[in-house]
Design a protein around this motif. Structure first.
Motif, PDB file in Angstrom:
ATOM      1  N   ILE A 279      -1.613   0.488  -1.818  1.00  0.00           N
ATOM      2  CA  ILE A 279      -1.123  -0.140  -0.592  1.00  0.00           C
ATOM      3  C   ILE A 279      -2.274  -0.685   0.235  1.00  0.00           C
ATOM      4  CG2 ILE A 279       0.042   0.297   1.596  1.00  0.00           C
ATOM      5  CD1 ILE A 279       1.558   2.569   0.060  1.00  0.00           C
ATOM      6  N   GLY A 280      -2.221  -1.977   0.529  1.00  0.00           N
ATOM      7  CA  GLY A 280      -3.169  -2.600   1.456  1.00  0.00           C
ATOM      8  C   GLY A 280      -4.610  -2.211   1.197  1.00  0.00           C
ATOM      9  N   SER A 281      -5.195  -1.499   2.145  1.00  0.00           N
ATOM     10  CA  SER A 281      -6.617  -1.185   2.060  1.00  0.00           C
ATOM     11  C   SER A 281      -6.944  -0.233   0.915  1.00  0.00           C
ATOM     12  CB  SER A 281      -7.080  -0.571   3.382  1.00  0.00           C
ATOM     13  OG  SER A 281      -6.199   0.477   3.741  1.00  0.00           O
ATOM     14  N   GLU A 282      -5.945   0.303   0.270  1.00  0.00           N
ATOM     15  CA  GLU A 282      -6.231   1.133  -0.898  1.00  0.00           C
ATOM     16  C   GLU A 282      -6.732   0.298  -2.074  1.00  0.00           C
ATOM     17  OE1 GLU A 282      -2.490   4.069   0.247  1.00  0.00           O
ATOM     18  OE2 GLU A 282      -2.693   3.359  -1.811  1.00  0.00           O
ATOM     19  N   GLU A 287      -9.554  -9.198  -0.483  1.00  0.00           N
ATOM     20  CA  GLU A 287      -8.533 -10.242  -0.435  1.00  0.00           C
ATOM     21  C   GLU A 287      -7.138  -9.626  -0.425  1.00  0.00           C
ATOM     22  OE1 GLU A 287     -10.899 -10.047  -2.597  1.00  0.00           O
ATOM     23  OE2 GLU A 287     -11.790 -12.001  -3.110  1.00  0.00           O
ATOM     24  N   MET A 288      -7.071  -8.373  -0.856  1.00  0.00           N
ATOM     25  CA  MET A 288      -5.766  -7.759  -1.044  1.00  0.00           C
ATOM     26  C   MET A 288      -5.414  -6.807   0.081  1.00  0.00           C
ATOM     27  SD  MET A 288      -4.762  -8.489  -4.384  1.00  0.00           S
ATOM     28  CE  MET A 288      -4.077  -6.983  -5.020  1.00  0.00           C
ATOM     29  N   GLU A 289      -6.107  -6.911   1.200  1.00  0.00           N
ATOM     30  CA  GLU A 289      -5.862  -5.919   2.246  1.00  0.00           C
ATOM     31  C   GLU A 289      -4.466  -6.048   2.857  1.00  0.00           C
ATOM     32  OE1 GLU A 289      -8.811  -6.388   5.258  1.00  0.00           O
ATOM     33  OE2 GLU A 289      -8.195  -8.444   5.723  1.00  0.00           O
ATOM     34  N   ASN A 290      -3.823  -7.172   2.647  1.00  0.00           N
ATOM     35  CA  ASN A 290      -2.442  -7.314   3.120  1.00  0.00           C
ATOM     36  C   ASN A 290      -1.419  -7.184   2.000  1.00  0.00           C
ATOM     37  OD1 ASN A 290      -3.111  -8.045   5.894  1.00  0.00           O
ATOM     38  ND2 ASN A 290      -4.038  -9.823   4.912  1.00  0.00           N
ATOM     39  N   CYS A 291      -1.892  -6.763   0.843  1.00  0.00           N
ATOM     40  CA  CYS A 291      -1.008  -6.706  -0.317  1.00  0.00           C
ATOM     41  C   CYS A 291      -0.824  -5.289  -0.817  1.00  0.00           C
ATOM     42  CB  CYS A 291      -1.595  -7.521  -1.465  1.00  0.00           C
ATOM     43  SG  CYS A 291      -1.771  -9.257  -1.097  1.00  0.00           S
ATOM     44  N   SER A 292       0.292  -5.086  -1.468  1.00  0.00           N
ATOM     45  CA  SER A 292       0.453  -3.867  -2.243  1.00  0.00           C
ATOM     46  C   SER A 292       0.630  -4.254  -3.698  1.00  0.00           C
ATOM     47  CB  SER A 292       1.655  -3.071  -1.771  1.00  0.00           C
ATOM     48  OG  SER A 292       1.348  -2.434  -0.561  1.00  0.00           O
ATOM     49  N   VAL A 293       0.160  -3.370  -4.558  1.00  0.00           N
ATOM     50  CA  VAL A 293       0.274  -3.609  -5.984  1.00  0.00           C
ATOM     51  C   VAL A 293       0.978  -2.419  -6.627  1.00  0.00           C
ATOM     52  CG1 VAL A 293      -0.960  -4.116  -8.105  1.00  0.00           C
ATOM     53  CG2 VAL A 293      -1.927  -4.788  -5.914  1.00  0.00           C
ATOM     54  N   ILE A 294       2.015  -2.708  -7.365  1.00  0.00           N
ATOM     55  CA  ILE A 294       2.696  -1.645  -8.092  1.00  0.00           C
ATOM     56  C   ILE A 294       2.473  -1.888  -9.570  1.00  0.00           C
ATOM     57  CG2 ILE A 294       4.876  -0.465  -8.456  1.00  0.00           C
ATOM     58  CD1 ILE A 294       5.802  -1.293  -5.836  1.00  0.00           C
ATOM     59  N   GLY A 312       2.773  -7.943  -3.979  1.00  0.00           N
ATOM     60  CA  GLY A 312       3.534  -8.457  -2.843  1.00  0.00           C
ATOM     61  C   GLY A 312       2.828  -8.075  -1.562  1.00  0.00           C
ATOM     62  N   PRO A 313       3.415  -8.380  -0.430  1.00  0.00           N
ATOM     63  CA  PRO A 313       2.829  -7.967   0.838  1.00  0.00           C
ATOM     64  C   PRO A 313       2.968  -6.447   0.976  1.00  0.00           C
ATOM     65  CG  PRO A 313       5.012  -8.881   1.190  1.00  0.00           C
ATOM     66  CD  PRO A 313       4.690  -9.086  -0.261  1.00  0.00           C
ATOM     67  N   THR A 314       2.174  -5.842   1.855  1.00  0.00           N
ATOM     68  CA  THR A 314       2.337  -4.393   2.059  1.00  0.00           C
ATOM     69  C   THR A 314       3.773  -4.108   2.493  1.00  0.00           C
ATOM     70  OG1 THR A 314       1.451  -4.718   4.277  1.00  0.00           O
ATOM     71  CG2 THR A 314      -0.043  -3.836   2.637  1.00  0.00           C
ATOM     72  N   ARG A 315       4.365  -5.054   3.160  1.00  0.00           N
ATOM     73  CA  ARG A 315       5.770  -4.968   3.553  1.00  0.00           C
ATOM     74  C   ARG A 315       6.652  -5.296   2.349  1.00  0.00           C
ATOM     75  NH1 ARG A 315       9.447  -8.284   4.726  1.00  0.00           N
ATOM     76  NH2 ARG A 315       8.109 -10.069   4.278  1.00  0.00           N
ATOM     77  N   MET A 316       6.417  -4.580   1.289  1.00  0.00           N
ATOM     78  CA  MET A 316       7.104  -4.876   0.038  1.00  0.00           C
ATOM     79  C   MET A 316       8.354  -4.012  -0.069  1.00  0.00           C
ATOM     80  SD  MET A 316       5.556  -4.175  -3.717  1.00  0.00           S
ATOM     81  CE  MET A 316       4.542  -5.570  -4.146  1.00  0.00           C
ATOM     82  N   ASP A 317       9.321  -4.476  -0.803  1.00  0.00           N
ATOM     83  CA  ASP A 317      10.520  -3.666  -1.001  1.00  0.00           C
ATOM     84  C   ASP A 317      10.250  -2.647  -2.116  1.00  0.00           C
ATOM     85  OD1 ASP A 317      12.979  -2.565  -1.376  1.00  0.00           O
ATOM     86  OD2 ASP A 317      14.072  -4.462  -1.304  1.00  0.00           O
TER      87      ASP A 317
END
Lengths: 343, 343
Positions: A279-282, A287-294, A312-317
């Motif tokens: 998630i985000g800063s993890e 470049e991915m500080e606003n993203c989450s990766v699953i 997707g964005p950290t605000r991901m479903d």
DNA sequence: ATTAGCACTCTTCTTAGTTGAGTGCTAACA
DNA sequence: TGTTAGCACTCAACTAAGAAGAGTGCTAAT
């Protein structure tokens, strides 16, 4: 330790923000039917949750937004599994309807369907070619001084590389070569090939053919930089939909990142089974500080493995993506292990 | 017919607008040292040029901007050739410095350098694999019912496809097959293969092997959808630099277009030699109404051809791009014809 | 422990006014 | 007759001020 009420409020805020992308206010929360407290009470709780680092404000008098820590808590503790829509399941399974032999096609399709169903960007890593084993080795001469080396692996993957022939190398030389190489290399994994070539095979060949040295070195050079797993993308521009990416610079940085193979590969480490969420800063990349990766993995045949990532964005479903990935990894694994039994 | 003064003014306006991206006003023009007329005179001329369709205004009291027709005239009549910077030439030639055997590597590098030097997006089409000729055909069985067919072409390109074996097909059946196929297919171009297979080869094989029907049909199905020329991109996100693409929607549509193989292929037709320029609305795709595309071809070996496209805003630096493409096509052609002589 | 009430904050939207670059047109000029 | 100075006018872009609205924190009453 959070009270039940705090848990409930945190959950509502995250759920709501994921849907609306708007900071969530106390009044709005109190109107939900599962909430029985007044806005004032909720404001107090929110102040506490903010102090604990789970929530943030965009400005002094705005509603609350989940922090990375808030999402992390939500993902770890509040993510009651969601079942997905039969239509979506059907769409996933449509990938496997027609009897397909090409692994690549299946993966490509999967990438597209995943991005369509999630409306995020999907990245699929094909099988780790490095760990395929040599099924057959052959050499086709093209001209006096060039030839192409071809390796077919147990999974039907074909690697090929052009290389230079030593001067005066004849067709019968090549034939001898190929025979020896096939004797020695079959069953070896691709990553071991050049070690094997330089050590064992070179010695044997030197007895049979002149210029074996040059030949092997040329061959080693050609097979040296190892083939990487192929990467497939789905919905590269889906992030344009998300309000958090209405900023050209962010989008650009992300797209550039996705063009950089090494960066993309690094999204997948460590390649453990199960579903992983960053998630985000993890994420390592800023470049991915606003993203989450699953991410998750799927199996291809008995001992091969591929990987899936949704960005997707950290605000991901999270709920939906996790559920979809669960279905996808199972179906993909089944399909690819069924159609692709080796030997 | 335009007067000399009109030509001069049109040229100054286009040149200036290409540099600045700002509408050009009469005062600004009159300050150029090559211009000796007063702003008022220039205004009169500009009004005429606008009436003729070469210029446009962004609003009633703005400076002038070239129309597509204006660019077309500029490109056709005012484009005195530019010589490029020795550094740039050197950078292009650095692609060919190390002795390379792989065509693909050279093309990939070229795409990157072109996008770097132009700051636009480059698309390079690899050789038209369809027209390669079969050098060797082989089949490697993987399991009881699957095998992989491999075609090596005269240029060292390797095509491979998995397909299903008919039930009860033995190793010796395959060997017979391969022998016949090699006899019949060598020298045939890839696009003719499946015709040849179904007509001539099928008849011959039916006499030697049972299930030849199934086998050939399976093979035809596998080779059916023909391999397309590989596409290489450079600087996909370069358009983010251009002020005309500060609109997310435009960028998105363009990026999506570039993901669609058929659309990209259609940029290149007709594949004639020389340098071709399509400006704004001259493009078929309406996503490209703000773009210009400059295309050219290069040769690979004796009879192969590849293509180059540069995509930028209509306000593109035509002079420079044309000059760069001229150098690039020559160097690429030389390099690829030298290293890749066939047979 | 909860909540109603209230003053306060900050964003967003609207409106109005100002500035500056540019135009078209007319009339004077060489 | 071609060129140019002058002038009224237009429009985008910027700035400032005000109003609306959603939300907060705090205090006091329930």
């Amino acid at each position: 330790m959070l009270t039940n009420r705090q848990l409930q409020i945190l959950q509502v805020i995250v759920d709501d923000f994921i849907k609306s992308a708007q900071p969530v206010g106390s009044r709005q929360i109190s109107k939900k039917k599962e909430i029985t407290y007044s806005p004032a009470t909720i404001r107090n709780e929110m102040a506490d949750l903010e102090e604990l680092g789970f929530l943030e404000k965009t400005h002094t008098s705005s509603g609350r937004v989940p922090s990375d820590k808030g999402y992390r808590f939500y993902v770890d503790h509040l993510l009651n599994p969601q079942s997905i829509n039969p239509q979506d399941i059907q769409q996933i399974q449509s990938i496997f309807n027609n009897r397909i032999v090409e692994v690549e096609q299946v993966i490509r399709k999967s990438a597209n369907i995943l991005s369509e169903l999630t409306s995020y960007t999907s990245i699929l890593l094909g099988p780790d070619v490095q760990r395929h084993r040599v099924k057959r080795f052959s050499i086709v001469p093209l001209s006096n001084d060039t030839a192409v080396a071809i390796i077919v692996t147990n999974n039907g993957h074909v690697e090929n590389r052009m290389f230079n022939l030593p001067a005066g190398f004849t067709a019968s030389d090549i034939e001898k070569m190929v025979n020896v190489l096939n004797e020695r290399l079959i069953g070896i994994s691709l990553e071991e090939i050049h070690v094997k070539l330089e050590a064992e095979v070179l010695a044997v060949l030197q007895q049979h053919v002149r210029s074996a040295d040059d030949f092997i070195h040329s061959l080693v050079a050609a097979t040296m930089h190892n083939p990487e797993s192929k990467i497939f993308y789905g919905g590269k521009t889906n992030m344009f939909n998300q309000p958090e990416f209405h900023d050209l610079n962010k989008v650009r940085m992300l797209l550039d990142l996705m063009e950089t193979t090494s960066q993309v590969q690094s999204l997948f480490h460590p390649k453990e089974s199960g579903i992983h969420i960053r998630i985000g800063s993890e994420n390592q990349q800023m470049e991915m500080e606003n993203c989450s990766v699953i991410t998750t993995t799927y199996s291809i045949g008995e001992d091969q493995q591929g990987a899936i990532a949704i960005i997707g964005p950290t605000r991901m479903d999270y709920k939906r993506v996790v559920a979809l990935l669960d279905v996808m990894r199972m179906d993909l694994s089944n399909a690819l292990t069924r159609t692709n039994r080796s030997d």
